[in-house]
Design a protein around this motif. Structure first.
Motif, PDB file in Angstrom:
ATOM      1  N   VAL A 138       0.907  -1.321   0.060  1.00 54.13           N
ATOM      2  CA  VAL A 138      -0.044   0.051   0.118  1.00 54.13           C
ATOM      3  C   VAL A 138       0.795   1.104  -0.006  1.00 54.13           C
ATOM      4  CG1 VAL A 138      -1.859   1.313   1.284  1.00 54.13           C
ATOM      5  CG2 VAL A 138      -1.723  -1.183   1.355  1.00 54.13           C
ATOM      6  N   GLY A 139       0.872   2.056  -1.180  1.00 51.61           N
ATOM      7  CA  GLY A 139       1.670   3.096  -1.197  1.00 51.61           C
ATOM      8  C   GLY A 139       3.085   3.099  -0.980  1.00 51.61           C
ATOM      9  N   GLU A 140       3.621   2.057  -1.497  1.00 53.28           N
ATOM     10  CA  GLU A 140       4.967   1.509  -1.485  1.00 53.28           C
ATOM     11  C   GLU A 140       5.859   2.149  -2.493  1.00 53.28           C
ATOM     12  OE1 GLU A 140       7.503   1.106   0.604  1.00 53.28           O
ATOM     13  OE2 GLU A 140       6.624  -0.697   1.389  1.00 53.28           O
ATOM     14  N   ARG A 141       7.104   2.511  -2.084  1.00 52.93           N
ATOM     15  CA  ARG A 141       7.978   3.006  -2.860  1.00 52.93           C
ATOM     16  C   ARG A 141       8.325   2.294  -4.092  1.00 52.93           C
ATOM     17  NH1 ARG A 141      12.535   4.239   1.516  1.00 52.93           N
ATOM     18  NH2 ARG A 141      11.648   2.262   1.953  1.00 52.93           N
ATOM     19  N   GLY A 142       8.829   2.777  -5.112  1.00 52.51           N
ATOM     20  CA  GLY A 142       8.934   1.939  -6.407  1.00 52.51           C
ATOM     21  C   GLY A 142      10.008   1.020  -6.321  1.00 52.51           C
ATOM     22  N   ARG A 143      11.295   1.283  -5.651  1.00 49.82           N
ATOM     23  CA  ARG A 143      12.146   0.685  -5.246  1.00 49.82           C
ATOM     24  C   ARG A 143      11.712  -0.738  -4.591  1.00 49.82           C
ATOM     25  NH1 ARG A 143      15.317   0.046  -0.823  1.00 49.82           N
ATOM     26  NH2 ARG A 143      14.446   1.887   0.000  1.00 49.82           N
ATOM     27  N   GLU A 144      10.937  -0.649  -3.317  1.00 48.34           N
ATOM     28  CA  GLU A 144      10.419  -1.300  -2.556  1.00 48.34           C
ATOM     29  C   GLU A 144       9.520  -2.562  -3.483  1.00 48.34           C
ATOM     30  OE1 GLU A 144      11.548  -1.972   0.490  1.00 48.34           O
ATOM     31  OE2 GLU A 144      12.263  -0.121   1.088  1.00 48.34           O
ATOM     32  N   ILE A 145       8.878  -2.160  -4.374  1.00 53.47           N
ATOM     33  CA  ILE A 145       8.124  -3.014  -5.230  1.00 53.47           C
ATOM     34  C   ILE A 145       8.882  -3.868  -6.170  1.00 53.47           C
ATOM     35  CG2 ILE A 145       6.371  -2.934  -7.106  1.00 53.47           C
ATOM     36  CD1 ILE A 145       5.170  -0.392  -5.952  1.00 53.47           C
ATOM     37  N   VAL A 146      10.017  -3.286  -6.670  1.00 57.31           N
ATOM     38  CA  VAL A 146      10.701  -4.109  -7.424  1.00 57.31           C
ATOM     39  C   VAL A 146      11.515  -5.023  -6.597  1.00 57.31           C
ATOM     40  CG1 VAL A 146      12.975  -3.899  -8.857  1.00 57.31           C
ATOM     41  CG2 VAL A 146      11.350  -2.200  -9.008  1.00 57.31           C
ATOM     42  N   GLU A 147      11.989  -4.522  -5.468  1.00 59.49           N
ATOM     43  CA  GLU A 147      12.757  -5.669  -4.642  1.00 59.49           C
ATOM     44  C   GLU A 147      11.761  -6.685  -4.094  1.00 59.49           C
ATOM     45  OE1 GLU A 147      14.339  -3.676  -1.122  1.00 59.49           O
ATOM     46  OE2 GLU A 147      15.796  -2.579  -2.537  1.00 59.49           O
ATOM     47  N   ILE A 155       1.658  -9.908  -6.700  1.00 58.39           N
ATOM     48  CA  ILE A 155       1.880  -8.655  -5.936  1.00 58.39           C
ATOM     49  C   ILE A 155       0.926  -7.664  -6.591  1.00 58.39           C
ATOM     50  CG2 ILE A 155       3.313  -6.831  -5.383  1.00 58.39           C
ATOM     51  CD1 ILE A 155       5.872  -8.727  -5.598  1.00 58.39           C
ATOM     52  N   VAL A 156       0.094  -7.181  -5.675  1.00 64.19           N
ATOM     53  CA  VAL A 156      -0.659  -5.916  -5.858  1.00 64.19           C
ATOM     54  C   VAL A 156      -0.297  -4.580  -5.120  1.00 64.19           C
ATOM     55  CG1 VAL A 156      -3.149  -5.086  -5.637  1.00 64.19           C
ATOM     56  CG2 VAL A 156      -2.697  -7.364  -5.835  1.00 64.19           C
ATOM     57  N   ALA A 157       0.398  -3.722  -5.732  1.00 61.14           N
ATOM     58  CA  ALA A 157       1.006  -2.393  -5.474  1.00 61.14           C
ATOM     59  C   ALA A 157       0.337  -1.074  -5.836  1.00 61.14           C
ATOM     60  CB  ALA A 157       2.366  -2.684  -5.691  1.00 61.14           C
ATOM     61  N   SER A 158       0.611  -0.280  -4.896  1.00 62.14           N
ATOM     62  CA  SER A 158       0.402   1.281  -5.292  1.00 62.14           C
ATOM     63  C   SER A 158       1.417   1.996  -4.680  1.00 62.14           C
ATOM     64  CB  SER A 158      -0.943   1.802  -4.817  1.00 62.14           C
ATOM     65  OG  SER A 158      -0.962   1.626  -3.237  1.00 62.14           O
ATOM     66  N   GLU A 159       1.746   3.187  -5.338  1.00 58.94           N
ATOM     67  CA  GLU A 159       2.897   4.012  -4.966  1.00 58.94           C
ATOM     68  C   GLU A 159       2.401   5.231  -4.090  1.00 58.94           C
ATOM     69  OE1 GLU A 159       6.085   4.235  -8.188  1.00 58.94           O
ATOM     70  OE2 GLU A 159       4.654   3.632  -9.512  1.00 58.94           O
ATOM     71  N   PRO A 160       3.352   5.823  -3.500  1.00 61.77           N
ATOM     72  CA  PRO A 160       2.806   7.076  -2.633  1.00 61.77           C
ATOM     73  C   PRO A 160       2.244   8.126  -3.345  1.00 61.77           C
ATOM     74  CG  PRO A 160       5.060   6.489  -2.149  1.00 61.77           C
ATOM     75  CD  PRO A 160       4.721   5.481  -3.301  1.00 61.77           C
ATOM     76  N   GLN A 161       2.509   8.352  -4.806  1.00 62.36           N
ATOM     77  CA  GLN A 161       1.843   9.480  -5.393  1.00 62.36           C
ATOM     78  C   GLN A 161       0.565   9.051  -6.070  1.00 62.36           C
ATOM     79  OE1 GLN A 161       4.733   7.718  -6.255  1.00 62.36           O
ATOM     80  NE2 GLN A 161       4.452   7.154  -8.531  1.00 62.36           N
ATOM     81  N   ASP A 162       0.251   7.903  -5.779  1.00 61.51           N
ATOM     82  CA  ASP A 162      -1.344   7.577  -6.341  1.00 61.51           C
ATOM     83  C   ASP A 162      -2.399   8.129  -5.460  1.00 61.51           C
ATOM     84  OD1 ASP A 162      -0.239   5.793  -8.452  1.00 61.51           O
ATOM     85  OD2 ASP A 162      -0.162   4.185  -7.023  1.00 61.51           O
ATOM     86  N   PRO A 163      -3.457   8.395  -6.176  1.00 64.07           N
ATOM     87  CA  PRO A 163      -4.499   8.951  -5.272  1.00 64.07           C
ATOM     88  C   PRO A 163      -4.909   7.927  -4.250  1.00 64.07           C
ATOM     89  CG  PRO A 163      -4.972   8.970  -7.605  1.00 64.07           C
ATOM     90  CD  PRO A 163      -3.777   8.128  -7.397  1.00 64.07           C
TER      91      PRO A 163
END
Length: 397
Positions: free
Chosen positions: A156-165, A177-185
């Motif tokens: 949830v609202g994770e940094r892109g680097r953490e998603i890749v790792e 993996i279901v992911a969103s980034e901090p800049q997402d609404p």
């Protein structure tokens, strides 16, 4: 526009076509929509169309190895997923009659958990701790070492680097993996945990033993806080609106056993310090079947995973381990508690050996106990080996 809450909606943007949204409330004055993208491209009065269906996410084994956003769109280099099935993002929890707990342990390969806080299949546990205490690392260790048929991770609202790792760490496993980034609404960040849970429910219906790992409930609460305040809710505890405290139990109750399958779930929760007096932690612990409390002090002493043996708890452990295992775990946890209670005396050198036999034994075994629970992130231990070391340590005088 007449739509029902929970229905998927498209909103025409000023410049960039149509944007997905979710109907969240309707009354005589209109419908409130939660935008999932294109927030800067939308203004009041624009055209909107209901799709006549609830918001859903594609589901199935075709997703193994994929990284998706909460709407099912790829975040990796792969094509859009084509699945035979879909699953509503928002769903009711299983009925109480379906909550048949499987009397089987959920082994993780993490010694401190498989020795002292064994989970049952279908159990739900929180991983609580301050920043830097190793919550995400412990969650990754569980995902790597667990005996699960399918792994579903929600970031949830994770940094892109953490998603890749995370994607690299789970490469080759039956994981999605279901992911969103901090800049997402905030709406998209909010959906992350619910979409991941929906996928886990799909695999549970197939009779699978599913691991659901959500990182984190705190960022989920932050997203709902943004939404609630924007919709006019008044802030309550620590500026969280009341909807936060109703949303978290709704999510947590959807995990667990149902039919022939089970979702064993772990949720990370950020606390401000080693003190657990946090509103998100308190409402989560009321619904969970145990908690793994991480200590910044232990982390500073290079004890990883920094699980606090005194404050952590698995409520279902006695139902899935034998009497010898349970007795050994309780014995060593009592030694850890005795050491914790005497810490101030020990730090200033006021304790005299021989004054307390239990504390004397704790001091003798503490170095070996810490060596036993400390574990490198990619180091995994078989449950039988963990049990043997636990019994050996507990048998020492």
């Amino acid at each position: 526009m007449l739509v029902q809450p929970g229905e998927a909606v498209l909103v025409r943007g000023l410049r960039q076509g149509w944007h997905p949204a979710l109907a969240v409330a309707a009354d005589a004055d209109g419908t409130q929509l939660l935008l999932l993208e294109g927030v800067a491209d939308v203004r009041p009065g624009l055209q909107a169309e209901g799709l006549g269906r609830v918001l859903s996410v594609p589901a199935g084994p075709e997703l193994h190895g994929r990284v998706l956003n909460p709407l099912g769109r790829p975040l990796d280099d792969g094509p859009p997923p084509i699945c035979q099935a879909s699953r509503p993002v928002f769903a009711a929890a299983p009925a109480p009659g379906q909550r048949r707990l499987a009397p089987a342990p959920f082994w993780t390969g993490v010694r401190v958990l498989d020795a002292f806080f064994v989970a049952a299949r279908g159990q739900r546990l929180g991983i609580l701790g301050p920043a830097g205490s190793g919550k995400t690392t412990l969650l990754q260790m569980i995902a790597l070492g667990c005996e699960a048929d399918v792994i579903v991770v929600g970031l949830v609202g994770e940094r892109g680097r953490e998603i890749v790792e995370a994607a690299e760490a789970l490469s080759g496993k039956p994981a999605v993996i279901v992911a969103s980034e901090p800049q997402d609404p905030p709406g998209l960040r909010l959906l992350t945990a619910f979409s991941a849970t929906a996928l886990a429910e799909h695999f549970r219906e197939d009779g699978s033993n599913v691991l659901l790992a959500i990182d984190s409930l705190t960022r989920l609460a932050h997203a709902q806080r943004e939404i609630g305040l924007a919709m006019g809710e008044l802030p309550a505890t620590r500026a969280y609106p009341p909807s936060v405290f109703g949303l978290i139990p709704q999510l947590l109750e959807r995990a667990g056993p149902a039919g022939d399958g089970a979702i064993t779930a772990f949720y990370t929760i950020l606390t401000e310090s080693d003190d657990l007096a946090d509103p998100v932690a308190e409402v989560a612990m009321a619904s969970l079947d145990g908690q793994l409390v991480l200590s910044r002090r232990l982390a500073n002493e290079a004890v990883y995973p920094a699980v606090d043996l005194v404050r952590s708890l698995s409520r279902l452990m006695p139902t899935v381990v034998d009497a010898d295992h349970q007795a050994a775990a309780v014995d060593l946890r009592r030694l850890a508690q005795a050491h914790e209670q005497a810490r101030d005396l020990l730090d200033v050198g006021l304790y005299r050996p021989g004054a307390n036999p239990v504390l004397d034994r704790a001091l003798r075994l503490l170095p070996d106990l810490r060596e036993f629970v400390a574990q490198a992130p990619k180091e995994l231990t078989a449950p039988a080996a963990t049990r043997a070391r636990l019994l050996d340590l507990a048998a020492r005088p």
